[in-house]
Write a protein that holds these residues in place. Structure first.
Motif, PDB file in Angstrom:
ATOM      1  N   PRO A 124       0.816  -1.221   0.000  1.00 15.55           N
ATOM      2  CA  PRO A 124       0.000   0.000   0.000  1.00 15.55           C
ATOM      3  C   PRO A 124       0.847   1.267   0.000  1.00 15.55           C
ATOM      4  O   PRO A 124       0.496   2.248  -0.669  1.00 15.55           O
ATOM      5  CB  PRO A 124      -0.821  -0.131   1.287  1.00 15.55           C
ATOM      6  CG  PRO A 124      -0.914  -1.606   1.523  1.00 15.55           C
ATOM      7  CD  PRO A 124       0.402  -2.160   1.055  1.00 15.55           C
TER       8      PRO A 124
ATOM      9  N   LEU B 257      -4.499  -8.161  -4.703  1.00 16.48           N
ATOM     10  CA  LEU B 257      -5.782  -7.782  -4.115  1.00 16.48           C
ATOM     11  C   LEU B 257      -5.617  -6.598  -3.165  1.00 16.48           C
ATOM     12  O   LEU B 257      -6.430  -5.663  -3.161  1.00 16.48           O
ATOM     13  CB  LEU B 257      -6.389  -8.975  -3.383  1.00 16.48           C
ATOM     14  CG  LEU B 257      -7.793  -8.796  -2.813  1.00 16.48           C
ATOM     15  CD1 LEU B 257      -8.790  -8.487  -3.919  1.00 16.48           C
ATOM     16  CD2 LEU B 257      -8.216 -10.050  -2.055  1.00 16.48           C
ATOM     17  N   GLU B 258      -4.560  -6.606  -2.374  1.00 15.38           N
ATOM     18  CA  GLU B 258      -4.323  -5.501  -1.445  1.00 15.38           C
ATOM     19  C   GLU B 258      -4.007  -4.216  -2.205  1.00 15.38           C
ATOM     20  O   GLU B 258      -4.409  -3.119  -1.794  1.00 15.38           O
ATOM     21  CB  GLU B 258      -3.183  -5.841  -0.488  1.00 15.38           C
ATOM     22  CG  GLU B 258      -2.931  -4.780   0.573  1.00 15.38           C
ATOM     23  CD  GLU B 258      -4.178  -4.426   1.376  1.00 15.38           C
ATOM     24  OE1 GLU B 258      -4.361  -3.234   1.695  1.00 15.38           O
ATOM     25  OE2 GLU B 258      -4.983  -5.339   1.674  1.00 15.38           O
TER      26      GLU B 258
ATOM     27  N   ARG C  57      -7.225  -2.767  -3.404  1.00 15.54           N
ATOM     28  CA  ARG C  57      -7.908  -2.112  -2.282  1.00 15.54           C
ATOM     29  C   ARG C  57      -7.299  -0.734  -1.994  1.00 15.54           C
ATOM     30  O   ARG C  57      -8.020   0.227  -1.704  1.00 15.54           O
ATOM     31  CB  ARG C  57      -7.834  -2.997  -1.039  1.00 15.54           C
ATOM     32  CG  ARG C  57      -8.725  -4.239  -1.084  1.00 15.54           C
ATOM     33  CD  ARG C  57      -8.822  -4.866   0.294  1.00 15.54           C
ATOM     34  NE  ARG C  57      -9.820  -5.925   0.352  1.00 15.54           N
ATOM     35  CZ  ARG C  57      -9.547  -7.221   0.456  1.00 15.54           C
ATOM     36  NH1 ARG C  57      -8.285  -7.619   0.503  1.00 15.54           N
ATOM     37  NH2 ARG C  57     -10.520  -8.116   0.518  1.00 15.54           N
ATOM     38  N   GLU C  58      -5.972  -0.645  -2.068  1.00 18.20           N
ATOM     39  CA  GLU C  58      -5.329   0.642  -1.800  1.00 18.20           C
ATOM     40  C   GLU C  58      -5.682   1.666  -2.877  1.00 18.20           C
ATOM     41  O   GLU C  58      -5.935   2.839  -2.576  1.00 18.20           O
ATOM     42  CB  GLU C  58      -3.814   0.474  -1.711  1.00 18.20           C
ATOM     43  CG  GLU C  58      -3.064   1.758  -1.382  1.00 18.20           C
ATOM     44  CD  GLU C  58      -3.448   2.339  -0.027  1.00 18.20           C
ATOM     45  OE1 GLU C  58      -3.263   3.561   0.162  1.00 18.20           O
ATOM     46  OE2 GLU C  58      -3.928   1.581   0.856  1.00 18.20           O
TER      47      GLU C  58
ATOM     48  N   ARG D 209      -8.390   1.778  -4.507  1.00 18.64           N
ATOM     49  CA  ARG D 209      -9.770   2.201  -4.238  1.00 18.64           C
ATOM     50  C   ARG D 209      -9.838   3.162  -3.059  1.00 18.64           C
ATOM     51  O   ARG D 209     -10.668   4.079  -3.046  1.00 18.64           O
ATOM     52  CB  ARG D 209     -10.649   0.971  -4.000  1.00 18.64           C
ATOM     53  CG  ARG D 209     -10.917   0.189  -5.283  1.00 18.64           C
ATOM     54  CD  ARG D 209     -11.701  -1.077  -5.024  1.00 18.64           C
ATOM     55  NE  ARG D 209     -12.037  -1.753  -6.282  1.00 18.64           N
ATOM     56  CZ  ARG D 209     -12.590  -2.961  -6.361  1.00 18.64           C
ATOM     57  NH1 ARG D 209     -12.870  -3.634  -5.238  1.00 18.64           N
ATOM     58  NH2 ARG D 209     -12.868  -3.501  -7.530  1.00 18.64           N
ATOM     59  N   ARG D 210      -8.964   2.970  -2.075  1.00 18.24           N
ATOM     60  CA  ARG D 210      -8.923   3.929  -0.965  1.00 18.24           C
ATOM     61  C   ARG D 210      -8.509   5.306  -1.473  1.00 18.24           C
ATOM     62  O   ARG D 210      -9.064   6.335  -1.060  1.00 18.24           O
ATOM     63  CB  ARG D 210      -7.963   3.437   0.121  1.00 18.24           C
ATOM     64  CG  ARG D 210      -8.559   2.402   1.062  1.00 18.24           C
ATOM     65  CD  ARG D 210      -7.666   2.153   2.266  1.00 18.24           C
ATOM     66  NE  ARG D 210      -6.506   1.343   1.930  1.00 18.24           N
ATOM     67  CZ  ARG D 210      -6.483   0.007   2.007  1.00 18.24           C
ATOM     68  NH1 ARG D 210      -7.555  -0.663   2.394  1.00 18.24           N
ATOM     69  NH2 ARG D 210      -5.383  -0.659   1.694  1.00 18.24           N
TER      70      ARG D 210
ATOM     71  N   VAL E 145     -11.315 -10.674  -7.025  1.00 18.66           N
ATOM     72  CA  VAL E 145     -11.598  -9.295  -6.619  1.00 18.66           C
ATOM     73  C   VAL E 145     -13.094  -9.106  -6.411  1.00 18.66           C
ATOM     74  O   VAL E 145     -13.538  -8.516  -5.416  1.00 18.66           O
ATOM     75  CB  VAL E 145     -11.062  -8.298  -7.668  1.00 18.66           C
ATOM     76  CG1 VAL E 145     -11.585  -6.890  -7.385  1.00 18.66           C
ATOM     77  CG2 VAL E 145      -9.536  -8.291  -7.675  1.00 18.66           C
TER      78      VAL E 145
ATOM     79  N   GLU F 157     -14.324 -11.187  -3.218  1.00 17.92           N
ATOM     80  CA  GLU F 157     -13.873 -10.763  -1.893  1.00 17.92           C
ATOM     81  C   GLU F 157     -14.157  -9.300  -1.574  1.00 17.92           C
ATOM     82  O   GLU F 157     -14.123  -8.909  -0.404  1.00 17.92           O
ATOM     83  CB  GLU F 157     -12.378 -11.053  -1.742  1.00 17.92           C
ATOM     84  CG  GLU F 157     -12.057 -12.542  -1.804  1.00 17.92           C
ATOM     85  CD  GLU F 157     -10.689 -12.878  -1.246  1.00 17.92           C
ATOM     86  OE1 GLU F 157     -10.101 -12.029  -0.545  1.00 17.92           O
ATOM     87  OE2 GLU F 157     -10.209 -13.996  -1.518  1.00 17.92           O
ATOM     88  N   THR F 158     -14.412  -8.488  -2.589  1.00 16.43           N
ATOM     89  CA  THR F 158     -14.683  -7.072  -2.315  1.00 16.43           C
ATOM     90  C   THR F 158     -16.107  -6.675  -2.661  1.00 16.43           C
ATOM     91  O   THR F 158     -16.571  -5.614  -2.239  1.00 16.43           O
ATOM     92  CB  THR F 158     -13.720  -6.160  -3.100  1.00 16.43           C
ATOM     93  OG1 THR F 158     -14.053  -6.202  -4.503  1.00 16.43           O
ATOM     94  CG2 THR F 158     -12.273  -6.578  -2.900  1.00 16.43           C
TER      95      THR F 158
ATOM     96  N   GLU G  47     -17.061  -5.665  -5.431  1.00 12.45           N
ATOM     97  CA  GLU G  47     -17.006  -4.657  -6.496  1.00 12.45           C
ATOM     98  C   GLU G  47     -16.098  -5.173  -7.610  1.00 12.45           C
ATOM     99  O   GLU G  47     -14.948  -5.520  -7.356  1.00 12.45           O
ATOM    100  CB  GLU G  47     -16.456  -3.332  -5.960  1.00 12.45           C
ATOM    101  CG  GLU G  47     -16.344  -2.251  -7.026  1.00 12.45           C
ATOM    102  CD  GLU G  47     -15.679  -0.977  -6.513  1.00 12.45           C
ATOM    103  OE1 GLU G  47     -15.204  -0.180  -7.347  1.00 12.45           O
ATOM    104  OE2 GLU G  47     -15.619  -0.785  -5.279  1.00 12.45           O
TER     105      GLU G  47
END
Length: 427
Positions: free
Chosen positions: A100, A136-137, A140-141, A143-144, A172, A175-176, A178
């Motif tokens: 991240p 995947l992480e 997510r980052e 998207r943050r 993706v 687990e999310t 989206e």
């Protein structure tokens, strides 16, 4: 504005993207010798509105950022009409950082290099080189950053193995909750390899992916009469000598019929994907291929068009590619009527269909020469690949040098007029 955009990427992304991996020493011995300002200006004049780059492509981001930050661009093309697509995570050929912290730092650096307040698309670059968990992480980052900072609009992944892209896209979503906005595949819909259509599209649609651009229609330069490109880093292409020999036989076949392998390969891929990739395509305005002529999606039929990424290094290559693209658009359904309404020759539609038929005949002949190499893919990552970061061997990042030099890309009014060699005839 922070948060996921109201409109899907497929509603706004142009179906033809200018790929700037060529602004790099993999494809050119000295990318600073390229007329990048002139190339980008010419592309914009002919309707191109989307540009793909990456921090991994050497000085590509800086060169593209400078080319988009000129008085010509500011005067003629609003920023909101331009789509800038870049990537994160790949630092070097053997160095990947999907943490991240690095993802956020990479995005910040790309904003600076590209001289923009926001990025339209950010991909996780070459996801097959890292674990699914790491990818995947990173998603997510991103998207943050999108939701908190608003400096990213759409998020996706890129890579080579179709099965890896499909599997990760499904995870993706699972687990999310989206789906990914976009999945970029390269060298997987070409004359030699069509796995993206036969194996990828249906699975990616099931994973909720909105857009699937097809990049590197020449297989990273494999499908060329002159052989693979050799830049400052030497011969880096992963194709085996046996595959290269088969390509040479196919090229000789084209020569005997008065054609160039790359001309047939480019038209075949662009023209086929515009239809086969339409379900994961876009409704954005296509590049008209004509100077200062804007054309909407409705003017070429109003249907989604498969999205392709083109890569060129010279104005002559750009204009030839855009001529081919224009002809492909003319061949779409009701093309004759659209040509008449636009004031073009009504028989452009007929000419395009005849050319499509001729290209298909030669494509069939090329495939006869490729034999067992049809749909062959090379290992990615290579079997002996090791990520330096996995062992804490990361090379310290050097302070950023001033990568832009006045001689690298002079303003358009200072570019000397020279005769360009014709290396890719247009048909």
């Amino acid at each position: 504005m922070p948060g996921k955009p109201d409109r899907a990427l497929s509603a706004v992304l142009p179906p033809l993207i200018f790929g700037t991996a060529t602004f790099n020493n993999l494809y050119n011995k000295d990318p600073y010798e390229l007329d990048t300002v002139g190339l980008v200006q010419d592309a914009l004049e002919h309707g191109v509105r989307a540009f793909d780059t990456s921090p991994y492509y050497g000085p590509s981001e800086e060169l593209l950022g400078a080319a988009l930050d000129t008085e010509f661009v500011h005067t003629n093309v609003p920023r909101e009409d331009i789509f800038i697509l870049t990537k994160c995570g790949r630092i070097a050929s053997d160095e990947f950082d999907y943490s991240p912290e690095w993802v956020r730092a990479s995005v910040t650096r790309s904003l600076k290099r590209l001289r923009t307040d926001y990025l339209d698309v950010v991909y996780c670059h070459d996801v097959e080189f890292v674990s699914e968990d790491a990818a995947l992480e990173a998603v997510r980052e991103l998207r943050r950053i999108r939701d908190q900072d608003g400096t990213i609009k759409y998020i996706g992944i890129s890579g080579y193995p179709v099965d890896v892209l499909c599997k990760l896209a499904k995870r993706v979503l699972a687990e999310t909750g989206e789906p990914l906005d976009v999945v970029l595949s390269y060298a997987n819909f070409t004359l030699q390899n069509t796995r993206l259509a036969s194996e990828g599209v249906a699975q990616l649609r099931d994973a909720g992916v909105d857009v699937v651009p097809n990049a590197s229609v020449l297989g990273m330069g494999l499908l060329r009469s002159d052989g693979v490109p050799v830049g400052a880093q030497g011969d880096w292409h992963p194709a085996s000598s046996e595959l290269r020999s088969a390509i040479k036989r196919a090229s000789d076949f084209c020569d005997r019929h008065g054609e160039k392998l790359e001309v047939i390969a480019i038209r075949y891929a662009l023209e086929s994907w515009i239809t086969l990739g339409h379900s994961v395509g876009s409704l954005g305005d296509p590049a008209s291929g004509m100077p200062w002529t804007t054309e909407t999606n409705k003017q070429v039929g109003g249907r989604k068009l498969g999205v392709s990424v083109m890569g060129v290094s010279k104005r002559s290559e750009l204009r030839k590619t855009l001529q081919v693209w224009r002809s492909i658009l003319d061949g779409l359904e009701n093309g004759q009527e659209f040509a008449r309404l636009a004031g073009r020759w009504a028989r452009d539609h007929e000419w395009s269909l005849n050319r499509k038929h001729a290209v298909q005949i030669l494509a069939d002949g090329i495939l006869e020469h490729l034999e067992q190499w049809q749909d062959y893919t090379w290992p990615s990552p290579p079997l002996d690949f090791k990520n330096k970061l996995d062992k804490g061997l990361r090379v310290e990042q050097q302070p950023e040098a001033n990568l832009l030099t006045p001689a690298a890309s002079p303003p358009p009014d200072e570019i000397p007029v020279v005769a360009e060699s014709v290396s890719m005839p247009v048909r």
